[in-house]
Design an enzyme around this catalytic site. Structure first.
Site, PDB file in Angstrom:
ATOM      1  N   ASN A 295      -8.985  -1.997  10.408  1.00  0.00           N
ATOM      2  CA  ASN A 295      -8.892  -0.484  10.558  1.00  0.00           C
ATOM      3  C   ASN A 295     -10.161   0.258   9.957  1.00  0.00           C
TER       4      ASN A 295
ATOM      5  N   TYR B 158       4.993   6.752  10.965  1.00  0.00           N
ATOM      6  CA  TYR B 158       3.456   7.074  10.641  1.00  0.00           C
ATOM      7  C   TYR B 158       2.773   7.154  11.524  1.00  0.00           C
TER       8      TYR B 158
ATOM      9  N   ARG C 271      -7.794  10.465  16.176  1.00  0.00           N
ATOM     10  CA  ARG C 271      -6.682  10.024  15.497  1.00  0.00           C
ATOM     11  C   ARG C 271      -6.050  10.996  14.663  1.00  0.00           C
TER      12      ARG C 271
ATOM     13  N   LYS D 265       8.420  -3.021  15.726  1.00  0.00           N
ATOM     14  CA  LYS D 265       8.743  -1.706  15.469  1.00  0.00           C
ATOM     15  C   LYS D 265       9.768  -1.145  16.215  1.00  0.00           C
TER      16      LYS D 265
ATOM     17  N   PHE E 147      10.023  -0.817   3.645  1.00  0.00           N
ATOM     18  CA  PHE E 147       8.488  -0.960   4.047  1.00  0.00           C
ATOM     19  C   PHE E 147       8.395  -2.276   4.459  1.00  0.00           C
TER      20      PHE E 147
ATOM     21  N   ASP F 100      12.120 -13.134  -0.860  1.00  0.00           N
ATOM     22  CA  ASP F 100      11.752 -12.739   0.202  1.00  0.00           C
ATOM     23  C   ASP F 100      13.211 -11.884   0.613  1.00  0.00           C
TER      24      ASP F 100
ATOM     25  N   TYR G 237       3.535  -6.824  16.979  1.00  0.00           N
ATOM     26  CA  TYR G 237       3.713  -6.050  15.784  1.00  0.00           C
ATOM     27  C   TYR G 237       4.579  -4.554  16.375  1.00  0.00           C
TER      28      TYR G 237
ATOM     29  N   SER H 230       6.282   3.228  13.293  1.00  0.00           N
ATOM     30  CA  SER H 230       4.796   3.587  13.485  1.00  0.00           C
ATOM     31  C   SER H 230       4.661   4.471  14.828  1.00  0.00           C
TER      32      SER H 230
ATOM     33  N   THR I  75       2.992   3.646  16.646  1.00  0.00           N
ATOM     34  CA  THR I  75       2.675   2.674  17.973  1.00  0.00           C
ATOM     35  C   THR I  75       3.835   2.510  18.881  1.00  0.00           C
TER      36      THR I  75
ATOM     37  N   TYR J  13       0.916  -1.388   0.008  1.00  0.00           N
ATOM     38  CA  TYR J  13       0.174   0.006  -0.024  1.00  0.00           C
ATOM     39  C   TYR J  13       0.928   1.271   0.111  1.00  0.00           C
TER      40      TYR J  13
HETATM   41  P1  NAD Z   1       1.447  -3.586   3.084  1.00  0.00           P
HETATM   42  O1  NAD Z   1       1.394  -4.902   3.643  1.00  0.00           O
HETATM   43  O2  NAD Z   1       0.586  -3.135   1.812  1.00  0.00           O
HETATM   44  O3  NAD Z   1       2.968  -3.656   2.638  1.00  0.00           O
HETATM   45  C1  NAD Z   1       4.280  -4.256   3.146  1.00  0.00           C
HETATM   46  C2  NAD Z   1       4.539  -5.301   1.939  1.00  0.00           C
HETATM   47  O4  NAD Z   1       5.897  -6.029   2.441  1.00  0.00           O
HETATM   48  C3  NAD Z   1       3.624  -6.244   1.352  1.00  0.00           C
HETATM   49  O5  NAD Z   1       3.679  -5.905   0.040  1.00  0.00           O
HETATM   50  C4  NAD Z   1       4.457  -7.656   1.769  1.00  0.00           C
HETATM   51  O6  NAD Z   1       4.203  -8.665   0.633  1.00  0.00           O
HETATM   52  C5  NAD Z   1       5.972  -7.237   1.840  1.00  0.00           C
HETATM   53  N1  NAD Z   1       6.615  -8.170   2.793  1.00  0.00           N
HETATM   54  C6  NAD Z   1       6.285  -8.620   4.106  1.00  0.00           C
HETATM   55  N2  NAD Z   1       7.316  -9.400   4.367  1.00  0.00           N
HETATM   56  C7  NAD Z   1       8.296  -9.430   3.508  1.00  0.00           C
HETATM   57  C8  NAD Z   1       9.567 -10.089   3.182  1.00  0.00           C
HETATM   58  N3  NAD Z   1       9.926 -10.899   4.126  1.00  0.00           N
HETATM   59  N4  NAD Z   1      10.163 -10.035   2.240  1.00  0.00           N
HETATM   60  C9  NAD Z   1       9.840  -9.528   1.143  1.00  0.00           C
HETATM   61  N5  NAD Z   1       8.477  -8.677   1.298  1.00  0.00           N
HETATM   62  C10 NAD Z   1       7.681  -8.558   2.449  1.00  0.00           C
HETATM   63  O7  NAD Z   1       1.837  -2.783   4.177  1.00  0.00           O
HETATM   64  P2  NAD Z   1       1.910  -1.092   4.219  1.00  0.00           P
HETATM   65  O8  NAD Z   1       0.735  -0.406   4.881  1.00  0.00           O
HETATM   66  O9  NAD Z   1       2.282  -0.555   2.762  1.00  0.00           O
HETATM   67  O10 NAD Z   1       2.839  -0.772   5.210  1.00  0.00           O
HETATM   68  C11 NAD Z   1       4.165  -0.568   4.722  1.00  0.00           C
HETATM   69  C12 NAD Z   1       5.035  -0.546   6.210  1.00  0.00           C
HETATM   70  O11 NAD Z   1       4.761   0.496   7.103  1.00  0.00           O
HETATM   71  C13 NAD Z   1       4.922  -1.806   7.074  1.00  0.00           C
HETATM   72  O12 NAD Z   1       6.373  -1.764   7.602  1.00  0.00           O
HETATM   73  C14 NAD Z   1       4.158  -1.187   8.109  1.00  0.00           C
HETATM   74  O13 NAD Z   1       4.355  -1.939   9.257  1.00  0.00           O
HETATM   75  C15 NAD Z   1       4.363   0.192   8.367  1.00  0.00           C
HETATM   76  N6  NAD Z   1       3.190   0.876   8.806  1.00  0.00           N
HETATM   77  C16 NAD Z   1       2.235   0.971   8.280  1.00  0.00           C
HETATM   78  C17 NAD Z   1       0.860   1.655   8.824  1.00  0.00           C
HETATM   79  C18 NAD Z   1      -0.365   1.511   8.075  1.00  0.00           C
HETATM   80  O14 NAD Z   1      -1.353   2.022   8.692  1.00  0.00           O
HETATM   81  N7  NAD Z   1      -0.469   0.998   6.661  1.00  0.00           N
HETATM   82  C19 NAD Z   1       1.305   2.227   9.925  1.00  0.00           C
HETATM   83  C20 NAD Z   1       2.209   2.503  10.428  1.00  0.00           C
HETATM   84  C21 NAD Z   1       3.407   1.943   9.978  1.00  0.00           C
HETATM   85  C1  UD1 Z   2      -4.043   0.621  14.506  1.00  0.00           C
HETATM   86  C2  UD1 Z   2      -3.147  -0.135  15.124  1.00  0.00           C
HETATM   87  C3  UD1 Z   2      -1.597   0.686  15.073  1.00  0.00           C
HETATM   88  C4  UD1 Z   2      -1.545   0.897  13.615  1.00  0.00           C
HETATM   89  C5  UD1 Z   2      -2.603   1.554  12.892  1.00  0.00           C
HETATM   90  C6  UD1 Z   2      -2.219   1.843  11.516  1.00  0.00           C
HETATM   91  C7  UD1 Z   2      -4.670  -0.934  17.114  1.00  0.00           C
HETATM   92  C8  UD1 Z   2      -4.763  -1.141  18.576  1.00  0.00           C
HETATM   93  N1  UD1 Z   2      -3.460  -0.073  16.644  1.00  0.00           N
HETATM   94  O1  UD1 Z   2      -4.379   2.203  15.163  1.00  0.00           O
HETATM   95  O2  UD1 Z   2      -0.926  -0.072  15.889  1.00  0.00           O
HETATM   96  O3  UD1 Z   2      -0.251   1.393  13.392  1.00  0.00           O
HETATM   97  O4  UD1 Z   2      -3.838   1.075  13.100  1.00  0.00           O
HETATM   98  O5  UD1 Z   2      -2.980   2.677  10.937  1.00  0.00           O
HETATM   99  O6  UD1 Z   2      -5.147  -1.685  16.214  1.00  0.00           O
HETATM  100  N2  UD1 Z   2     -12.790   2.062  14.553  1.00  0.00           N
HETATM  101  C9  UD1 Z   2     -14.148   1.954  14.671  1.00  0.00           C
HETATM  102  N3  UD1 Z   2     -14.627   0.876  13.927  1.00  0.00           N
HETATM  103  C10 UD1 Z   2     -14.058   0.081  13.220  1.00  0.00           C
HETATM  104  C11 UD1 Z   2     -12.721   0.244  13.256  1.00  0.00           C
HETATM  105  C12 UD1 Z   2     -11.958   1.176  13.874  1.00  0.00           C
HETATM  106  O7  UD1 Z   2     -14.763   2.545  15.508  1.00  0.00           O
HETATM  107  O8  UD1 Z   2     -14.579  -0.875  12.473  1.00  0.00           O
HETATM  108  C13 UD1 Z   2     -12.091   3.300  15.406  1.00  0.00           C
HETATM  109  C14 UD1 Z   2     -11.116   2.680  16.415  1.00  0.00           C
HETATM  110  O9  UD1 Z   2     -11.582   2.377  17.629  1.00  0.00           O
HETATM  111  C15 UD1 Z   2     -10.065   3.926  16.671  1.00  0.00           C
HETATM  112  C16 UD1 Z   2     -10.197   4.519  15.147  1.00  0.00           C
HETATM  113  O10 UD1 Z   2     -11.398   4.196  14.660  1.00  0.00           O
HETATM  114  O11 UD1 Z   2     -10.618   4.875  17.305  1.00  0.00           O
HETATM  115  C17 UD1 Z   2      -9.140   4.222  14.189  1.00  0.00           C
HETATM  116  O12 UD1 Z   2      -8.747   2.700  14.428  1.00  0.00           O
HETATM  117  P1  UD1 Z   2      -7.805   1.960  13.504  1.00  0.00           P
HETATM  118  O13 UD1 Z   2      -7.883   2.334  11.792  1.00  0.00           O
HETATM  119  O14 UD1 Z   2      -7.814   0.537  13.687  1.00  0.00           O
HETATM  120  O15 UD1 Z   2      -6.268   2.552  13.708  1.00  0.00           O
HETATM  121  P2  UD1 Z   2      -5.579   2.778  15.189  1.00  0.00           P
HETATM  122  O16 UD1 Z   2      -6.395   1.963  16.271  1.00  0.00           O
HETATM  123  O17 UD1 Z   2      -5.474   4.281  15.475  1.00  0.00           O
END
Ligand code: NAD
Ligand code: UD1
Length: 337
Positions: free
Chosen positions: A200, A178, A232, A154, A81, A59, A150, A125, A127, A12
């Site tokens: 989410n 992020y 958030r 991080k 990522f 991988d 998770y 993150s 988090t 993503y």
């Molecule tokens: P995503 O799952 O869409 O992308 C991660 C990619 O990594 C995937 O395409 C997956 O196939 C690949 N991958 C996983 N393990 C691998 C490995 N061992 N070797 C090669 N490829 C591998 O997730 P995203 O939302 O794009 O997130 C990217 C990064 O950002 C992640 O590290 C995630 O933890 C971090 N992050 C995401 C969010 C969020 O809300 N999306 C929030 C905070 C941090």
């Molecule tokens: C979650 C993760 C966080 C991660 C982040 C990525 C948890 C506890 N934390 O955060 O580690 O980095 O996603 O974006 O999972 N909500 C609803 N209804 C739903 C889904 C969510 O009301 O169906 C509310 C939740 O209670 C929260 C808010 O929406 O208050 C955001 O939720 P979410 O998108 O899951 O993100 P985080 O909880 O902030």
């Protein structure tokens, strides 16, 4: 022109960052094992940007593959990522999460050093912050006390990167913390479409909006917040992608740095406000009901975005309405495929 290796680049955030890097005149190379993504996303980016992107399917823990990538491409920096990211799944599969996320980072850094690649941007993150902090997260605040494997992965990777920057001064790194990335590229050709029922908020709303799910459950309306729902810091994924370009530019100009930087809008938005913005942006009614609080949720947290602005010159430009409109546009297109 510079060339950046994106680990997890078909995912993503990686695919959106590929677009931003190409828009800014850089080349990209991708490695991904497709465990949570499809090759299509990078092909869509190629088409959108009229570019060729070398994609290595495999991988990150495969040292020989990394050697080959570094041999075949002159890489100026790595944006890391790749990782498993499902919070609740990590509680049931800690070994898988630690093994994947930690081992892949160790192998990556070792291969980078071996091949003279010294610039690293890491997807961390919000988090990692200790939940006991003030809601406005500032980089110097305590981290740890994470609520799931998770989050701990991080936290641990950040420490590994700090230790490596200390031991190998040629290495410079930026760890981007992020906040809540949402939305999609306005073209609708890339975005977030998780398998199964989303955890989410925004992906869940998207699926309700296209009729795939019948209503949204809002977890808790009795928090001490402006309207009782959780607050958030949502950031448009294209803004987040741009932050990576800024981080890369910073690394090109600054050697031997090791920095943690929040990437968020700096503003808190409640669940109810996001729902209302979605309805307004897409001129529709979104069915929802209030449900009990979700275990582990904090009432409020958002980024202090000063460091990103001061060091990287980064600010968000897209509004909450933009996030909602682009998310819905993507979901409608994804639905038709
Ligand atoms: P995503 O799952 O869409 O992308 C991660 C990619 O990594 C995937 O395409 C997956 O196939 C690949 N991958 C996983 N393990 C691998 C490995 N061992 N070797 C090669 N490829 C591998 O997730 P995203 O939302 O794009 O997130 C990217 C990064 O950002 C992640 O590290 C995630 O933890 C971090 N992050 C995401 C969010 C969020 O809300 N999306 C929030 C905070 C941090
Ligand atoms: C979650 C993760 C966080 C991660 C982040 C990525 C948890 C506890 N934390 O955060 O580690 O980095 O996603 O974006 O999972 N909500 C609803 N209804 C739903 C889904 C969510 O009301 O169906 C509310 C939740 O209670 C929260 C808010 O929406 O208050 C955001 O939720 P979410 O998108 O899951 O993100 P985080 O909880 O902030």
């Amino acid at each position: 022109m510079s060339r950046v290796l994106l680990t997890g680049g078909t995912g993503y955030i990686g695919s959106h960052t590929a677009v931003s890097l190409l828009e800014n005149g850089h080349d990209v190379v991708v490695i991904d094992n497709l465990v949570n993504s499809r090759e299509d996303s990078i092909r869509a980016v190629e088409k959108l940007m009229n570019a060729k992107i070398p994609l290595y399917i495999g991988d990150l823990r495969d040292e020989e593959l990394l050697e080959r990538i570094f041999r075949e491409n002159e890489i100026d920096a790595v944006i890391h990522f790749a990782g498993l990211k499902a919070v609740s799944e990590s509680v049931y599969k800690p070994l898988e999460y630690y093994q994947n996320n930690l081992d892949s980072t160790l192998v990556l850094i070792r291969e980078m050093l071996k091949n003279g690649v010294t610039r690293l941007v890491f997807s961390s993150s919000a988090t990692v912050y200790d939940p006991a902090n003030d809601p406005e997260r500032v980089e110097g605040m305590p981290t740890g006390n994470c609520t799931c494997p998770y989050g701990w992965s991080k936290f641990m990777i950040e420490q590994i990167i700090r230790d490596c920057c200390h031991a190998y001064p040629q290495l410079s790194a930026i760890m981007l913390r992020y906040f809540n990335p949402v939305g999609a590229h306005p073209s609708g050709v890339i975005g977030e479409n998780p398998q199964g029922i989303p955890n989410n908020l925004m992906p869940y709303i998207q699926q309700v909006a296209v009729g795939k799910l019948d209503h949204l459950n809002i977890f808790g309306n009795d928090y001490e917040t402006k309207d009782g729902t959780c607050v958030r810091d949502y950031i448009h994924v294209c803004d987040l992608a741009d932050a990576h370009v800024k981080a890369f530019d910073y690394l090109l100009k600054n050697d031997s740095c090791c920095l943690e930087i929040n990437i968020g809008s700096g503003h808190g938005v409640s669940v109810m406000e996001l729902v209302t913005a979605f309805e307004k942006a897409n001129d529709m009614k979104l069915p929802y009901q209030f449900a009990p609080r979700r275990a582990g949720d904090l009432p409020i947290f958002f980024a202090n975005a000063d460091r990103a602005r001061e060091l990287l010159g980064f600010e968000t430009h897209r509004s909450v309405e933009d996030m909602c409109r682009d998310a819905f546009n993507y979901q409608q297109k994804a639905q038709k495929q």
